[in-house]
Write a protein that holds these residues in place. Structure first.
Motif, PDB file in Angstrom:
ATOM      1  N   GLU A 123     -10.494   6.624  10.039  1.00  0.00           N
ATOM      2  CA  GLU A 123      -9.856   7.578  11.517  1.00  0.00           C
ATOM      3  C   GLU A 123      -9.435   6.402  12.517  1.00  0.00           C
ATOM      4  OE1 GLU A 123      -9.127  10.458  12.123  1.00  0.00           O
ATOM      5  OE2 GLU A 123      -9.907  11.844  10.256  1.00  0.00           O
ATOM      6  N   THR A 124     -10.238   5.508  12.145  1.00  0.00           N
ATOM      7  CA  THR A 124      -9.388   3.822  13.406  1.00  0.00           C
ATOM      8  C   THR A 124      -8.737   3.403  12.777  1.00  0.00           C
ATOM      9  OG1 THR A 124     -11.504   3.069  12.607  1.00  0.00           O
ATOM     10  CG2 THR A 124     -11.474   4.136  14.793  1.00  0.00           C
ATOM     11  N   ARG A 125      -8.611   2.929  11.203  1.00  0.00           N
ATOM     12  CA  ARG A 125      -7.785   1.468  11.587  1.00  0.00           C
ATOM     13  C   ARG A 125      -7.454   2.245   9.056  1.00  0.00           C
ATOM     14  NH1 ARG A 125     -13.227  -1.997   9.755  1.00  0.00           N
ATOM     15  NH2 ARG A 125     -13.780  -1.973   7.605  1.00  0.00           N
ATOM     16  N   GLN A 126      -6.750   1.230   8.855  1.00  0.00           N
ATOM     17  CA  GLN A 126      -6.094   1.733   7.627  1.00  0.00           C
ATOM     18  C   GLN A 126      -6.521   2.288   6.722  1.00  0.00           C
ATOM     19  OE1 GLN A 126      -2.722   2.016   8.124  1.00  0.00           O
ATOM     20  NE2 GLN A 126      -1.753   3.183   6.643  1.00  0.00           N
ATOM     21  N   ARG A 127      -7.763   1.310   6.134  1.00  0.00           N
ATOM     22  CA  ARG A 127      -8.250   1.857   4.981  1.00  0.00           C
ATOM     23  C   ARG A 127      -9.787   1.205   4.531  1.00  0.00           C
ATOM     24  NH1 ARG A 127      -3.515  -1.369   1.265  1.00  0.00           N
ATOM     25  NH2 ARG A 127      -2.208   0.068   1.045  1.00  0.00           N
ATOM     26  N   GLU A 128     -10.635   1.724   3.771  1.00  0.00           N
ATOM     27  CA  GLU A 128     -11.689   1.615   4.092  1.00  0.00           C
ATOM     28  C   GLU A 128     -11.544   1.251   1.917  1.00  0.00           C
ATOM     29  OE1 GLU A 128     -15.983   0.616   5.092  1.00  0.00           O
ATOM     30  OE2 GLU A 128     -13.744  -0.179   5.440  1.00  0.00           O
ATOM     31  N   PRO A 168       0.019   2.837  -2.923  1.00  0.00           N
ATOM     32  CA  PRO A 168      -0.289   2.335  -0.914  1.00  0.00           C
ATOM     33  C   PRO A 168      -0.384   3.576  -0.013  1.00  0.00           C
ATOM     34  CG  PRO A 168       1.941   1.956  -1.676  1.00  0.00           C
ATOM     35  CD  PRO A 168       1.176   2.265  -2.408  1.00  0.00           C
ATOM     36  N   PHE A 169      -0.874   4.713  -0.213  1.00  0.00           N
ATOM     37  CA  PHE A 169      -1.105   5.626   0.543  1.00  0.00           C
ATOM     38  C   PHE A 169      -1.925   6.174   0.672  1.00  0.00           C
ATOM     39  CE2 PHE A 169       1.249   8.312  -3.399  1.00  0.00           C
ATOM     40  CZ  PHE A 169       0.328   8.173  -3.646  1.00  0.00           C
ATOM     41  N   ILE A 170      -3.031   6.033  -0.551  1.00  0.00           N
ATOM     42  CA  ILE A 170      -4.176   6.165  -0.659  1.00  0.00           C
ATOM     43  C   ILE A 170      -4.927   5.343   0.843  1.00  0.00           C
ATOM     44  CG2 ILE A 170      -6.213   6.174  -1.632  1.00  0.00           C
ATOM     45  CD1 ILE A 170      -4.969   5.790  -4.071  1.00  0.00           C
ATOM     46  N   ASP A 171      -5.979   6.168   1.467  1.00  0.00           N
ATOM     47  CA  ASP A 171      -6.686   5.668   2.526  1.00  0.00           C
ATOM     48  C   ASP A 171      -8.341   5.235   2.944  1.00  0.00           C
ATOM     49  OD1 ASP A 171      -4.732   7.044   5.591  1.00  0.00           O
ATOM     50  OD2 ASP A 171      -5.413   8.867   3.532  1.00  0.00           O
ATOM     51  N   PHE A 172      -8.802   6.128   1.678  1.00  0.00           N
ATOM     52  CA  PHE A 172     -10.413   5.215   1.151  1.00  0.00           C
ATOM     53  C   PHE A 172     -10.630   5.332  -0.823  1.00  0.00           C
ATOM     54  CE2 PHE A 172     -11.307   9.371   1.845  1.00  0.00           C
ATOM     55  CZ  PHE A 172     -12.067   9.597   1.327  1.00  0.00           C
TER      56      PHE A 172
END
Length: 245
Positions: free
Chosen positions: A99-104, A77-81
């Protein structure tokens, strides 16, 4: 190398020290379970750096990203994208988003994407041998193989783009270029009705760069032609070696 080139053109700088990095990418393979298990272990190491510095962004790219998609968010769950093999041009936009929200996530397979116009910068190279991709994806749909589902359908790069990339590495004093693809014999580029097949491409490369050693990989028995053999006979700089699966 393609990703690094795209990112450096968008203001990023490569770091030789993981301690100095604020973006960590892990480029993945999905051909063996062992490879995927190693990726998951490496991600835990990356997370240890993120715990020390919350600003660090972690991304998974490549075939494992394409295969598992957003289930990777559940595993780690710590992955950003997550970015599949056809999403590398979109990396700057993905990074702006995280940069503006949690995940992509971008795992869209783009049937026209060959990364035309991008000349990969060779990092950490031996300065002797360079790999030049001439095709992406595969149409064979072999029962044991996941490639068509993680790399998409077969498409070929523009021969001018290939020659430009080879010229770049030749100017950097590389001695060998290996033309690579899942099935190089299926290389076929249609330029408004003018067809360039693999024998013609091989002939062009060998003719223009006589000082370079030229191996190629991988050939496929049902698609390999006598015409390729004749081109190999014509040019001494094409290696007398055929890699068959």
């Amino acid at each position: 190398e393609v990703m690094a080139t795209i990112l450096t053109e968008n203001g990023y700088v490569l770091s030789n020290q993981i301690d100095d990095a604020d973006l960590l990418l892990i480029n993945t393979c999905a051909i063996r379970d062992h490879a995927e298990q190693r990726v998951l272990g490496r991600l835990d190491l990356f997370n240890s750096y993120k715990k020390k510095n919350k600003q660090i962004k972690i991304g998974i790219t490549g075939c494992m990203a394409e295969r598992l998609k957003d289930s990777l968010f559940e595993k780690k769950p710590f992955i950003d994208f997550i970015a599949g093999p056809d999403a590398y041009r979109n990396l700057p936009n993905i990074l702006n988003t995280v940069e503006t929200r949690q995940r992509e996530i971008d795992t869209l397979l783009r049937k026209e994407e060959t990364y035309e116009g991008i000349i990969p910068t060779r990092y950490n190279s031996n300065r002797f041998s360079a790999f030049i991709s001439i095709t992406r994806g595969c149409d064979n749909m072999c029962a044991y193989c996941i490639v068509p589902f993680t790399r998409g359908r077969e498409r070929s790069r523009n021969p001018k783009d290939i020659l430009n990339e080879i010229e770049t590495v030749a100017n950097d004093n590389f001695k060998e270029v290996t033309l690579i693809g899942q099935n190089v014999d299926k290389y076929r580029f249609d330029n408004n009705g003018t067809i360039t097949g693999f024998p013609q491409l091989l002939d062009m490369v060998a003719e223009k760069f006589p000082h370079l050693r030229i191996p190629f990989s991988t050939s496929y028995p049902q698609d390999f032609t006598e015409e390729v053999v004749l081109v190999m006979k014509k040019h001494k700089n094409i290696c007398r070696y055929i890699h068959l699966p």
